[in-house]
Enzyme design. Sequence first.
Site, PDB file in Angstrom:
ATOM      1  N   TYR A  56      -1.367  -0.855  10.516  1.00  8.86           N
ATOM      2  CA  TYR A  56      -1.622  -1.167   9.097  1.00  8.86           C
ATOM      3  C   TYR A  56      -0.444  -0.679   8.247  1.00  8.86           C
ATOM      4  CZ  TYR A  56      -3.674  -1.241   4.438  1.00  8.86           C
ATOM      5  OH  TYR A  56      -3.885  -1.481   3.107  1.00  8.86           O
ATOM      6  N   SER A  66       0.878  -1.186   0.000  1.00  9.09           N
ATOM      7  CA  SER A  66       0.000   0.000   0.000  1.00  9.09           C
ATOM      8  C   SER A  66       0.902   1.220   0.000  1.00  9.09           C
ATOM      9  CB  SER A  66      -0.863   0.022   1.262  1.00  9.09           C
ATOM     10  OG  SER A  66      -1.405   1.319   1.479  1.00  9.09           O
TER      11      SER A  66
HETATM   12  N1  LIG Z   1      -8.683  -0.683  -1.245  1.00 12.96           N
HETATM   13  C1  LIG Z   1      -7.658   0.111  -1.003  1.00 12.96           C
HETATM   14  O1  LIG Z   1      -7.770   1.343  -0.952  1.00 12.96           O
HETATM   15  C2  LIG Z   1      -6.290  -0.502  -0.805  1.00 12.96           C
HETATM   16  C3  LIG Z   1      -5.179   0.359  -0.881  1.00 12.96           C
HETATM   17  C4  LIG Z   1      -3.909  -0.167  -0.697  1.00 12.96           C
HETATM   18  C5  LIG Z   1      -3.750  -1.515  -0.473  1.00 12.96           C
HETATM   19  N2  LIG Z   1      -4.840  -2.330  -0.411  1.00 12.96           N
HETATM   20  C6  LIG Z   1      -4.623  -3.756  -0.142  1.00 12.96           C
HETATM   21  O2  LIG Z   1      -5.216  -4.519  -1.157  1.00 12.96           O
HETATM   22  C7  LIG Z   1      -5.496  -5.824  -0.676  1.00 12.96           C
HETATM   23  C8  LIG Z   1      -6.877  -6.237  -1.103  1.00 12.96           C
HETATM   24  O3  LIG Z   1      -7.833  -5.400  -0.506  1.00 12.96           O
HETATM   25  P1  LIG Z   1      -9.139  -4.888  -1.243  1.00 12.96           P
HETATM   26  O4  LIG Z   1      -9.038  -3.429  -1.365  1.00 12.96           O
HETATM   27  O5  LIG Z   1      -9.408  -5.688  -2.431  1.00 12.96           O
HETATM   28  O6  LIG Z   1     -10.225  -5.155  -0.084  1.00 12.96           O
HETATM   29  P2  LIG Z   1     -11.407  -6.208   0.020  1.00 12.96           P
HETATM   30  O7  LIG Z   1     -12.346  -6.059  -1.122  1.00 12.96           O
HETATM   31  O8  LIG Z   1     -11.944  -6.055   1.413  1.00 12.96           O
HETATM   32  O9  LIG Z   1     -10.678  -7.622  -0.145  1.00 12.96           O
HETATM   33  C9  LIG Z   1      -9.985  -8.248   0.896  1.00 12.96           C
HETATM   34  C10 LIG Z   1      -9.873  -9.717   0.554  1.00 12.96           C
HETATM   35  O10 LIG Z   1      -9.143 -10.366   1.605  1.00 12.96           O
HETATM   36  C11 LIG Z   1      -9.901 -11.485   2.058  1.00 12.96           C
HETATM   37  N3  LIG Z   1      -9.681 -11.721   3.473  1.00 12.96           N
HETATM   38  C12 LIG Z   1      -9.933 -10.888   4.511  1.00 12.96           C
HETATM   39  N4  LIG Z   1      -9.663 -11.499   5.670  1.00 12.96           N
HETATM   40  C13 LIG Z   1      -9.222 -12.748   5.351  1.00 12.96           C
HETATM   41  C14 LIG Z   1      -8.803 -13.868   6.123  1.00 12.96           C
HETATM   42  N5  LIG Z   1      -8.785 -13.822   7.466  1.00 12.96           N
HETATM   43  N6  LIG Z   1      -8.433 -14.998   5.482  1.00 12.96           N
HETATM   44  C15 LIG Z   1      -8.458 -15.065   4.121  1.00 12.96           C
HETATM   45  N7  LIG Z   1      -8.849 -14.032   3.339  1.00 12.96           N
HETATM   46  C16 LIG Z   1      -9.226 -12.892   3.957  1.00 12.96           C
HETATM   47  C17 LIG Z   1     -11.359 -11.104   1.803  1.00 12.96           C
HETATM   48  O11 LIG Z   1     -12.184 -12.274   1.633  1.00 12.96           O
HETATM   49  P3  LIG Z   1     -13.099 -12.955   2.752  1.00 12.96           P
HETATM   50  O12 LIG Z   1     -13.736 -11.869   3.545  1.00 12.96           O
HETATM   51  O13 LIG Z   1     -14.039 -13.782   1.920  1.00 12.96           O
HETATM   52  O14 LIG Z   1     -12.167 -13.807   3.554  1.00 12.96           O
HETATM   53  C18 LIG Z   1     -11.250 -10.391   0.471  1.00 12.96           C
HETATM   54  O15 LIG Z   1     -11.253 -11.311  -0.596  1.00 12.96           O
HETATM   55  C19 LIG Z   1      -5.262  -5.771   0.848  1.00 12.96           C
HETATM   56  O16 LIG Z   1      -4.011  -6.346   1.141  1.00 12.96           O
HETATM   57  C20 LIG Z   1      -5.229  -4.283   1.143  1.00 12.96           C
HETATM   58  O17 LIG Z   1      -4.447  -3.983   2.269  1.00 12.96           O
HETATM   59  C21 LIG Z   1      -6.100  -1.856  -0.581  1.00 12.96           C
END
Ligand SMILES: NC(=O)c1ccc[n+]([C@@H]2O[C@H](COP(=O)([O-])OP(=O)(O)OC[C@H]3O[C@@H](n4cnc5c(N)ncnc54)[C@H](OP(=O)(O)O)[C@@H]3O)[C@@H](O)[C@H]2O)c1
Length: 269
Positions: free
Chosen positions: A157, A144
């Site tokens: 985080y 991130s």
């Molecule tokens: N969105 C942003 O602004 C942003 C910015 C920078 C970095 N990121 C990073 O991008 C990555 C993906 O996030 P996203 O934005 O796509 O958010 P998201 O839509 O909430 O996706 C998160 C994913 O992680 C899975 N997950 C959560 N807890 C888990 C667990 N205990 N075991 C296995 N899987 C788990 C969730 O699936 P289940 O709930 O089905 O388990 C979901 O598929 C993360 O690493 C986040 O830190 C996001």
Amino acid sequence: METHRPDSGVALITGASSGIGAVYADRLAKRGHDLILVARDVAKLEALAERINRSTGRRVDFIGADLTTLDGMRHISDVLESDARITLLLNNAGVGATQPLVDSEVNRLCKMIQLNVTALTRLTHAVAPALVVRGQGTIINIASIVALAPELLNGVYAASKSYVLTFSQALHHELASKGVRIQVVLPGATSTEFWNVAGLPVQKLPQEIVMTVDDMVDAALVGLDRGELVTIPALPDAEDWERFDAARKAMGPKLSRSVAAERYRLQTD
Ligand SMILES: NC(=O)c1ccc[n+]([C@@H]2O[C@H](COP(=O)([O-])OP(=O)(O)OC[C@H]3O[C@@H](n4cnc5c(N)ncnc54)[C@H](OP(=O)(O)O)[C@@H]3O)[C@@H](O)[C@H]2O)c1
């Protein structure tokens, strides 16, 4: 159905049930990968697997696993160690938080470290030896921009994502000469469920700092195709990152010496 590309092996994607992971699943299948999708919500994984299989003809398997548990991490590590078809690991599963440290529940912070740091480390450790033996393969880690901006959002985080950046740089140093590609992606704010889970709806952010999830993943894949180690999809001028990284590397030879720096020496007069 899309025209079939040559077989690219299997990509295992964590956090594939929504957001960034689900879009990567679509794009990697279109690039010729069969998929193994991992997350906790099996119903969502099944629906996504069916949709991608129908639209691309690729084989899409899925595994329900909670990667904050030892059982969940071991299960996926076993798959990574034993399935010789796996050519790509996408460590994407992650959660964030927006509250200050002192207002946060410590068990929740520790679970975040389990997922963002420990699971990512275990899964990488599980797949890397096989990729080294084969002399090829790719590991993509989703960090991130808070890895570079710890003053934003929650400090744990940010620190977890600094780990992902540092770990990826070290992996690249260790594995690039053995044929294993490492890419670390630093998304800025991206419109996914992440923000609801982290406690700040994405609609409350200034919209000029929010990228769509499709644009973010497509940009990250351009970075992958360009051979980048570090991809920051929103950063307009790549030289900003290159200067920052060059300054860090220039400090390297001066950081460990037999004598303290002049400013830390005791005054004896
Ligand atoms: N969105 C942003 O602004 C942003 C910015 C920078 C970095 N990121 C990073 O991008 C990555 C993906 O996030 P996203 O934005 O796509 O958010 P998201 O839509 O909430 O996706 C998160 C994913 O992680 C899975 N997950 C959560 N807890 C888990 C667990 N205990 N075991 C296995 N899987 C788990 C969730 O699936 P289940 O709930 O089905 O388990 C979901 O598929 C993360 O690493 C986040 O830190 C996001």
